[in-house]
Design a protein around this motif. Structure first.
Motif, mmCIF file in Angstrom:
data_model
loop_
_atom_site.group_PDB
_atom_site.id
_atom_site.type_symbol
_atom_site.label_atom_id
_atom_site.label_comp_id
_atom_site.label_asym_id
_atom_site.label_seq_id
_atom_site.Cartn_x
_atom_site.Cartn_y
_atom_site.Cartn_z
ATOM 1 N N VAL A 1 0.863 -1.175 0.000
ATOM 2 C CA VAL A 1 0.000 0.000 0.000
ATOM 3 C C VAL A 1 0.904 1.231 0.000
ATOM 4 N N THR A 2 0.828 2.042 -1.043
ATOM 5 C CA THR A 2 1.672 3.235 -1.072
ATOM 6 C C THR A 2 0.929 4.414 -0.456
ATOM 7 N N VAL A 3 1.673 5.180 0.336
ATOM 8 C CA VAL A 3 1.126 6.345 1.020
ATOM 9 C C VAL A 3 1.079 7.509 0.042
ATOM 10 N N ARG A 4 -0.005 8.270 0.067
ATOM 11 C CA ARG A 4 -0.209 9.342 -0.893
ATOM 12 C C ARG A 4 0.847 10.438 -0.787
ATOM 13 N N ASP A 5 1.057 10.974 0.422
ATOM 14 C CA ASP A 5 1.968 12.097 0.594
ATOM 15 C C ASP A 5 3.418 11.643 0.466
ATOM 16 N N THR A 6 4.264 12.532 -0.051
ATOM 17 C CA THR A 6 5.684 12.241 -0.213
ATOM 18 C C THR A 6 6.501 13.389 0.351
ATOM 19 N N VAL A 7 7.798 13.144 0.477
ATOM 20 C CA VAL A 7 8.766 14.201 0.722
ATOM 21 C C VAL A 7 9.588 14.284 -0.547
ATOM 22 N N SER A 8 9.684 15.474 -1.127
ATOM 23 C CA SER A 8 10.355 15.622 -2.415
ATOM 24 C C SER A 8 11.296 16.822 -2.388
ATOM 25 N N PHE A 9 12.509 16.606 -2.885
ATOM 26 C CA PHE A 9 13.510 17.671 -2.950
ATOM 27 C C PHE A 9 13.783 18.013 -4.410
ATOM 28 N N HIS A 10 13.309 19.180 -4.833
ATOM 29 C CA HIS A 10 13.536 19.673 -6.189
ATOM 30 C C HIS A 10 14.857 20.435 -6.197
ATOM 31 N N GLY A 11 15.721 20.155 -7.184
ATOM 32 C CA GLY A 11 17.051 20.771 -7.153
ATOM 33 C C GLY A 11 17.758 20.384 -5.869
ATOM 34 N N ALA A 12 17.775 19.090 -5.602
ATOM 35 C CA ALA A 12 18.104 18.545 -4.291
ATOM 36 C C ALA A 12 19.447 18.980 -3.717
ATOM 37 N N TRP A 13 20.444 19.171 -4.542
ATOM 38 C CA TRP A 13 21.784 19.421 -4.034
ATOM 39 C C TRP A 13 21.880 20.745 -3.289
ATOM 40 N N LYS A 14 20.990 21.674 -3.570
ATOM 41 C CA LYS A 14 21.017 22.958 -2.856
ATOM 42 C C LYS A 14 20.246 22.909 -1.533
ATOM 43 N N HIS A 15 19.583 21.790 -1.258
ATOM 44 C CA HIS A 15 18.765 21.684 -0.051
ATOM 45 C C HIS A 15 19.504 21.165 1.175
#
Length: 197
Positions: free
Chosen positions: A141-155
């Motif tokens: 069962v996959t959970v709807r919400d995610t954690v996502s890093f756009h342009g991850a290296w600057k985060h």
């Protein structure tokens, strides 16, 4: 009487040299360890040497695969929930992650899977969408919400800490709450009656 903690396996999907995946996984595992009802196990696929060729259906794995599976399979089987940390490679997820998924079957059944993704402009979300299809086939069962890093290296800074923690910490909190809810519900369900496939 306190409930048994939820066993959460945080899977680091990338094995590339210079990967950001371990940094992201360590950050997320740190957030998860802040929840006293979670027992966290970080599973780094770079430490598992699974062959890229699966044995013929029904055949036993060779010695090399057997050793790798002996180290990995019990950890996946023990988990009540999974948090998959994945980059996006060419609009998809890493071969190392697919390989680890494919070497297993029942270990995923009737368990929740959450995603922490990273990448360029899409933040790895295209990889997550494809992983949802894969895990549905494995009765997860996959959970709807995610954690996502756009342009991850600057985060992340050079110590592995988020440069803007308020937004990603909030997303992690929601994902962990949803994973915990699903993990308890599905664990109780599996205990009450066997899952049919």
């Amino acid at each position: 009487m306190p409930e048994e903690p939820i066993r959460l396996a945080v899977i680091v999907g990338s094995v590339r040299e210079g990967r950001l995946g371990l940094t992201v996984a360590d950050w997320f595992a740190g957030r998860a360890r802040g929840h006293e009802d979670l027992d966290v196990d970080v599973v780094d696929l770079a430490e598992v040497s699974l062959p890229m060729v699966l044995p013929r259906f029904g055949a036993a794995p060779g010695a090399e695969a057997g050793r790798a599976l002996a180290a990995l399979t019990p950890r996946l089987a023990r988990a009540d929930a999974f948090a998959v940390v994945t980059p996006e490679y060419n609009h998809s997820f890493p071969a190392s992650l697919k390989n680890a998924i494919d070497w297993h079957d029942r270990q995923w059944h009737a368990k929740p899977v959450g995603f922490i993704s990273y990448g360029g402009i899409s933040g790895g979300l295209r990889a997550v969408e494809q992983l949802r299809l894969v895990f549905a086939e494995l009765h997860a069962v996959t959970v709807r919400d995610t954690v996502s890093f756009h342009g991850a290296w600057k985060h992340f800074d050079d110590k592995g800490a988020p440069t803007s923690p308020q937004s990603c910490d909030g997303a992690a909190k929601i994902l962990l709450e949803q994973l915990t809810w699903w993990a308890r519900t599905l664990r109780e369900g599996r205990a009450a009656r066997p899952y049919a496939t």
